[in-house]
Write a protein that holds these residues in place. Structure first.
Motif, short mmCIF file in Angstrom:
data_model
loop_
_atom_site.label_atom_id
_atom_site.label_comp_id
_atom_site.label_asym_id
_atom_site.label_seq_id
_atom_site.Cartn_x
_atom_site.Cartn_y
_atom_site.Cartn_z
N TRP A 4 0.83 -1.20 0.00
CA TRP A 4 0.00 0.00 0.00
C TRP A 4 0.87 1.25 0.00
O TRP A 4 2.07 1.19 0.29
CB TRP A 4 -0.97 0.01 1.17
N LEU A 5 0.23 2.37 -0.32
CA LEU A 5 0.89 3.66 -0.23
C LEU A 5 -0.10 4.71 0.22
O LEU A 5 -1.32 4.58 0.01
CB LEU A 5 1.56 4.06 -1.55
N ALA A 6 0.41 5.78 0.83
CA ALA A 6 -0.37 6.95 1.20
C ALA A 6 0.41 8.18 0.76
O ALA A 6 1.62 8.27 1.00
CB ALA A 6 -0.62 6.98 2.70
N TYR A 7 -0.29 9.11 0.13
CA TYR A 7 0.34 10.33 -0.37
C TYR A 7 -0.35 11.54 0.23
O TYR A 7 -1.57 11.61 0.27
CB TYR A 7 0.23 10.39 -1.89
N SER A 8 0.46 12.53 0.65
CA SER A 8 -0.06 13.80 1.15
C SER A 8 0.85 14.91 0.66
O SER A 8 2.06 14.86 0.89
CB SER A 8 -0.11 13.79 2.68
N GLY A 9 0.26 15.91 -0.03
CA GLY A 9 1.09 17.00 -0.52
C GLY A 9 0.45 17.74 -1.67
O GLY A 9 -0.77 17.86 -1.76
N LEU A 83 -4.29 14.14 -1.40
CA LEU A 83 -4.24 13.14 -0.35
C LEU A 83 -4.97 11.90 -0.83
O LEU A 83 -6.17 11.95 -1.09
CB LEU A 83 -4.86 13.66 0.95
N PHE A 84 -4.23 10.81 -0.99
CA PHE A 84 -4.88 9.56 -1.40
C PHE A 84 -4.15 8.36 -0.83
O PHE A 84 -2.97 8.42 -0.49
CB PHE A 84 -5.01 9.46 -2.93
#
Length: 276
Positions: A4-9, A83-84
């Motif tokens: 999994w991955l989480a992105y914020s920016g 954000l995903f």
């Protein structure tokens, strides 16, 4: 297990992480280098937040392998978000069906998990009966991952995320050991309310699945001043991943064993995770 991955920016098309990196999440669905299984083809999903979108995050989930889903490719090319969360699944025994694909959603919250509750079929009844009756109707699938999410919600995830996840982990371990399971819990977890992203790395035996966080953007710019991608993204951009998406030296930092972290506006935080 899963990846999994989480992105914020800075808002980016989902394909920038799902497809374009050398070791993108889609590449990992076929060729995971650090997972228990090389192939993660038992479903996939993405959940994302947009300022102009609905209060709850949008979900797209499927049951087939991520590498062959043309709809996912189209969606990732045309959807931008700041954000995903995204996930590729390798089942640990529960059926391959849409309700078992991550992320799981409740209100504004998303949840992804890599790992398992050992002997879940033996522990499931005791765990599910501890879910708040008001939350129980929203349990849609049959995975240990979703039960962990709803236990965390029961223990206060929406108000105090860290204590809630620590209570969830402690409860799973207590139930497991009541049933004679020596090391009940293996987990890396990502969860978000649309403003912050929390990550957790923990296992009962102290040998948790891998988890990495991207290096501070300002430090990376100093190392790679000519890198165009680093110029385009904000100083607060962060990525949390099961395994690195590329080989840029210094770009990925391992999350320590038995740790939690939060990506947020201002200073991020990292601390020790202790089940309660």
């Amino acid at each position: 297990m899963c990846r999994w991955l989480a992105y914020s920016g800075t808002p980016i098309p989902l394909e920038e992480l799902l497809y374009k990196p050398r070791y993108s999440l889609i590449d990992q669905s076929l060729h995971s280098r650090m997972g228990v299984e090389t192939t993660n083809g038992d479903g996939f999903g993405a959940g994302w937040y947009t300022p102009e979108g609905p209060a709850a995050p949008t979900l797209f989930r499927g049951t087939g392998p991520a590498w062959g889903d043309v709809n996912l490719r189209e969606l990732a090319r045309s959807t931008c978000s700041g954000l995903f969360l995204a996930h590729i699944r390798a089942s640990t025994g529960t059926p391959v069906q849409q309700t078992n694909s991550h992320p799981f959603r409740y209100g504004r919250w998303l949840w992804v998990h890599n790992g398992s509750i050992r002997e879940f079929h033996r522990l499931k009844r005791d765990l599910v009966l501890a879910v708040d009756p008001a939350l129980y109707p929203s349990l849609a699938g049959s995975t240990d991952s979703e039960v962990m999410f709803f236990l965390a919600l029961t223990f206060g995830l929406q108000d105090e995320p860290l204590p809630a996840v620590e209570r969830m982990a402690g409860f799973v371990e207590a139930v497991g050991r009541q049933h004679g399971v020596e090391h009940p819990l293996q987990m890396t977890v990502g969860t978000s309310d649309g403003d912050r992203v929390w990550g957790f790395r923990y296992s009962s035996e102290g040998r948790s699945r891998t988890l990495y966080v991207s290096t501070d953007v300002t430090a990376l710019r100093a190392l790679y001043p000519e890198n165009e991608t680093l110029r385009r993204i904000s100083d607060e951009t962060r990525i949390v991943v099961s395994e690195p998406l590329g080989e840029l030296k210094g770009a990925w930092q391992p999350v320590p064993e038995s740790s939690w972290g939060v990506v947020q506006k201002g200073a991020d935080e990292l601390g020790t995770f202790r089940p309660r």
